[in-house]
Design a protein around this motif. Structure first.
Motif, PDB file in Angstrom:
ATOM      1  N   VAL A  58      32.809  56.691  33.690  1.00  0.00           N
ATOM      2  CA  VAL A  58      34.129  56.718  33.954  1.00  0.00           C
ATOM      3  C   VAL A  58      34.065  55.212  34.847  1.00  0.00           C
ATOM      4  CG1 VAL A  58      36.260  55.604  34.150  1.00  0.00           C
ATOM      5  CG2 VAL A  58      35.634  57.839  33.074  1.00  0.00           C
ATOM      6  N   ASN A  59      33.955  54.229  35.059  1.00  0.00           N
ATOM      7  CA  ASN A  59      33.798  53.744  36.640  1.00  0.00           C
ATOM      8  C   ASN A  59      34.320  52.401  36.747  1.00  0.00           C
ATOM      9  OD1 ASN A  59      31.195  54.562  35.142  1.00  0.00           O
ATOM     10  ND2 ASN A  59      30.480  53.678  37.414  1.00  0.00           N
ATOM     11  N   VAL A  60      34.898  52.123  37.728  1.00  0.00           N
ATOM     12  CA  VAL A  60      35.583  50.932  38.587  1.00  0.00           C
ATOM     13  C   VAL A  60      34.415  49.457  37.833  1.00  0.00           C
ATOM     14  CG1 VAL A  60      37.187  51.681  39.968  1.00  0.00           C
ATOM     15  CG2 VAL A  60      34.672  50.365  40.887  1.00  0.00           C
ATOM     16  N   ARG A  61      35.849  48.487  37.648  1.00  0.00           N
ATOM     17  CA  ARG A  61      34.104  46.980  37.515  1.00  0.00           C
ATOM     18  C   ARG A  61      34.418  46.254  37.913  1.00  0.00           C
ATOM     19  NH1 ARG A  61      33.021  45.799  32.361  1.00  0.00           N
ATOM     20  NH2 ARG A  61      34.232  46.929  31.316  1.00  0.00           N
ATOM     21  N   ASN A  62      35.533  46.550  38.680  1.00  0.00           N
ATOM     22  CA  ASN A  62      36.237  45.682  40.181  1.00  0.00           C
ATOM     23  C   ASN A  62      34.444  45.762  41.195  1.00  0.00           C
ATOM     24  OD1 ASN A  62      36.143  47.830  42.825  1.00  0.00           O
ATOM     25  ND2 ASN A  62      37.999  47.837  40.916  1.00  0.00           N
ATOM     26  N   LYS A  63      34.261  45.502  42.270  1.00  0.00           N
ATOM     27  CA  LYS A  63      32.716  45.056  42.928  1.00  0.00           C
ATOM     28  C   LYS A  63      33.232  45.935  44.490  1.00  0.00           C
ATOM     29  CE  LYS A  63      30.128  43.523  39.826  1.00  0.00           C
ATOM     30  NZ  LYS A  63      30.103  44.212  39.099  1.00  0.00           N
ATOM     31  N   ALA A  64      34.555  45.801  44.717  1.00  0.00           N
ATOM     32  CA  ALA A  64      34.965  46.578  46.120  1.00  0.00           C
ATOM     33  C   ALA A  64      34.684  47.617  46.215  1.00  0.00           C
ATOM     34  CB  ALA A  64      36.284  45.899  46.081  1.00  0.00           C
ATOM     35  N   TRP A  65      35.788  48.937  45.206  1.00  0.00           N
ATOM     36  CA  TRP A  65      35.221  50.088  45.905  1.00  0.00           C
ATOM     37  C   TRP A  65      36.302  50.584  46.304  1.00  0.00           C
ATOM     38  CZ3 TRP A  65      29.501  50.777  44.530  1.00  0.00           C
ATOM     39  CH2 TRP A  65      28.914  50.386  43.280  1.00  0.00           C
ATOM     40  N   ILE A  66      37.000  50.120  46.388  1.00  0.00           N
ATOM     41  CA  ILE A  66      38.372  50.296  47.374  1.00  0.00           C
ATOM     42  C   ILE A  66      39.566  50.627  46.214  1.00  0.00           C
ATOM     43  CG2 ILE A  66      36.763  49.798  49.300  1.00  0.00           C
ATOM     44  CD1 ILE A  66      38.596  48.060  50.061  1.00  0.00           C
ATOM     45  N   SER A  91      43.258  49.044  37.788  1.00  0.00           N
ATOM     46  CA  SER A  91      43.789  49.983  37.069  1.00  0.00           C
ATOM     47  C   SER A  91      44.849  49.541  36.060  1.00  0.00           C
ATOM     48  CB  SER A  91      44.208  51.423  37.684  1.00  0.00           C
ATOM     49  OG  SER A  91      43.024  51.718  37.581  1.00  0.00           O
ATOM     50  N   ILE A  92      46.252  48.714  36.927  1.00  0.00           N
ATOM     51  CA  ILE A  92      47.263  48.924  36.065  1.00  0.00           C
ATOM     52  C   ILE A  92      47.473  47.332  35.479  1.00  0.00           C
ATOM     53  CG2 ILE A  92      48.606  50.239  37.282  1.00  0.00           C
ATOM     54  CD1 ILE A  92      50.131  47.361  39.304  1.00  0.00           C
ATOM     55  N   THR A  93      46.438  46.616  35.832  1.00  0.00           N
ATOM     56  CA  THR A  93      46.315  44.247  35.290  1.00  0.00           C
ATOM     57  C   THR A  93      45.472  44.609  34.543  1.00  0.00           C
ATOM     58  OG1 THR A  93      44.475  44.087  36.938  1.00  0.00           O
ATOM     59  CG2 THR A  93      47.075  44.070  37.762  1.00  0.00           C
ATOM     60  N   GLY A  94      44.508  45.675  34.199  1.00  0.00           N
ATOM     61  CA  GLY A  94      44.083  45.918  33.703  1.00  0.00           C
ATOM     62  C   GLY A  94      42.625  44.053  32.918  1.00  0.00           C
ATOM     63  N   ILE A 112      33.224  54.117  29.983  1.00  0.00           N
ATOM     64  CA  ILE A 112      34.698  53.783  29.832  1.00  0.00           C
ATOM     65  C   ILE A 112      34.899  52.891  30.916  1.00  0.00           C
ATOM     66  CG2 ILE A 112      37.144  54.773  30.195  1.00  0.00           C
ATOM     67  CD1 ILE A 112      36.203  56.721  28.476  1.00  0.00           C
ATOM     68  N   TYR A 113      35.452  51.780  31.099  1.00  0.00           N
ATOM     69  CA  TYR A 113      35.540  50.982  32.657  1.00  0.00           C
ATOM     70  C   TYR A 113      37.644  51.334  33.034  1.00  0.00           C
ATOM     71  CZ  TYR A 113      31.034  49.246  33.057  1.00  0.00           C
ATOM     72  OH  TYR A 113      30.049  48.907  32.392  1.00  0.00           O
ATOM     73  N   GLN A 114      37.984  51.354  33.612  1.00  0.00           N
ATOM     74  CA  GLN A 114      39.203  50.991  34.477  1.00  0.00           C
ATOM     75  C   GLN A 114      39.801  50.260  34.147  1.00  0.00           C
ATOM     76  OE1 GLN A 114      39.167  55.002  38.105  1.00  0.00           O
ATOM     77  NE2 GLN A 114      40.613  52.861  37.976  1.00  0.00           N
ATOM     78  N   ASP A 115      39.484  49.033  33.594  1.00  0.00           N
ATOM     79  CA  ASP A 115      40.016  47.538  33.301  1.00  0.00           C
ATOM     80  C   ASP A 115      40.609  48.260  31.817  1.00  0.00           C
ATOM     81  OD1 ASP A 115      38.327  47.106  31.860  1.00  0.00           O
ATOM     82  OD2 ASP A 115      37.680  45.297  32.611  1.00  0.00           O
ATOM     83  N   GLN A 116      40.327  48.941  31.155  1.00  0.00           N
ATOM     84  CA  GLN A 116      40.665  50.037  29.799  1.00  0.00           C
ATOM     85  C   GLN A 116      41.725  50.117  30.056  1.00  0.00           C
ATOM     86  OE1 GLN A 116      36.334  51.291  29.072  1.00  0.00           O
ATOM     87  NE2 GLN A 116      37.386  50.313  27.070  1.00  0.00           N
TER      88      GLN A 116
END
Length: 363
Positions: free
Chosen positions: A102-110, A118-121, A329-333
């Protein structure tokens, strides 16, 4: 006539969609700031647990409390509710030792970008700092708040004040309780009054913009039992603060306490007919942390700070326990998955939204 009504709805910005029948009628969505997958799936890390640089507690006490040679026993010591209950009744994603990622898809990692994703997808490339102003992107919470039977029943309780910008309460007017807001209303239950009051007596050890998770939990629980909201976003932050301070023993204690809060809330809601057997718990982080001496940090320059995880338990989610299959899985899901569990299809005319996770929704 039908075409005219559809056009009118579009013009006034209404986002009411047909709801499909699901057994899930309520959602408790819990975010745990900066909690690494390693502690969740492996338990306490011995090299950090025994390093005096990162612990005020004695090595002997740390080992007695959190160490076992067997990984499965060790992680139970840290999070007994997760491993003795959620693992038996829900799903756990993100054990990278098993190839389940499972990963964040954004590039900032903060924090702000992770929570927003996570809440906007949507991993908005324009959101790169925690000081970003009010979030311009549609989020699943305000989408649900517009649905029939949900208006005024979608609420947020957060330990970090930036969550008000992430959810954008200035735009949607939803209840987003941040440090050190009192609960609104003139006829509050005694538990609500006490929770509002005691948050002001607790030490502000992380500054004016953050309160202790225990106070946030107390306020959320009092409100939930008094008003029965249908969707609760509970945002907890002690883990990240202790991580940044390099206090591994406090970081572990925060994790252990959060596990206890989750278990206590689940058991209490199972005693309430409004929530019993029809409520799904979703538990996620907003980002990961680094390895070894970089465990105190995260961000795009820290390897593995984009590694995260996902826990789900509820009536529509098949019991899989710790998912051991290779998967990404990505957090935009998460946002569309949350809506799908309630029978809705969350979309946005502003931005793309990640796909729901079919193994979670059962569809």
């Amino acid at each position: 006539m039908k075409s005219f009504l559809s056009l009118l709805a579009l013009l006034i910005g209404t986002t009411v969609v047909a709801q499909q029948k699901t057994r899930t009628q309520n959602i408790i969505y819990i975010s745990v700031d900066g909690y690494r997958w390693k502690e969740l799936f492996r338990g306490a890390e011995q090299a950090l647990l025994t390093n005096k640089k990162y612990n005020a507690t004695s090595v002997e006490d740390n080992l007695k409390r959190y160490w076992a040679d067997d990984i499965k026993e060790r992680r139970k010591l840290l999070m007994p509710f997760v491993w003795n209950f959620i693992a038996q009744h829900g799903q756990l994603y993100g054990n990278r030792d098993l190839g389940n990622n499972v990963n964040v898809r954004n590039k900032a990692w903060i924090s702000y970008p992770g929570r927003s994703e996570s809440i906007t997808g949507y991993a908005d490339p324009a959101i790169t700092t925690n000081s970003h102003p009010d979030n311009p992107n549609d989020n699943v919470l305000e989408f649900l708040n517009k649905q029939k039977g949900f208006n005024g029943k979608v609420v947020t309780f957060a330990s970090w004040d930036a969550v008000s910008r992430i959810v954008n309460r200035n735009r949607n007017g939803m209840l987003v309780n941040i440090p050190f807001d009192n609960l609104p209303g003139n006829n509050l239950m005694e538990a609500e009054q006490l929770a509002s009051e005691t948050q002001h007596y607790a030490p502000k050890i992380f500054g004016d913009g953050e309160r202790l998770d225990a106070n946030t939990y107390e306020m959320a629980r009092a409100y939930i039992l008094a008003h029965h909201p249908k969707v609760v976003y509970l945002d907890l932050a002690d883990t990240d603060e202790y991580g940044h301070e390099g206090k591994y023993d406090e970081y572990l204690e925060a994790i252990h306490n959060i596990d206890a809060m989750i278990g206590s809330l689940w058991q209490r809601l199972q005693q309430d007919n409004f929530y019993k057997n029809n409520t799904t718990f979703i538990i996620v982080p907003d980002h990961g942390r680094g390895d070894d001496d970089q465990w105190t940090s995260h961000g795009s320059s820290i390897p593995h700070a984009n590694d995260t995880w996902l826990l789900v338990m509820g009536p529509d989610t098949p019991v899989l326990g710790e998912v051991k299959t290779s998967q990404q899985i990505y957090q935009d899901q998460f946002a569309k998955t949350l809506a799908a569990l309630l029978g809705f299809d969350f979309t946005s005319q502003q931005h793309p939204v990640g796909d729901a996770i079919p193994t979670v929704t059962g569809r």
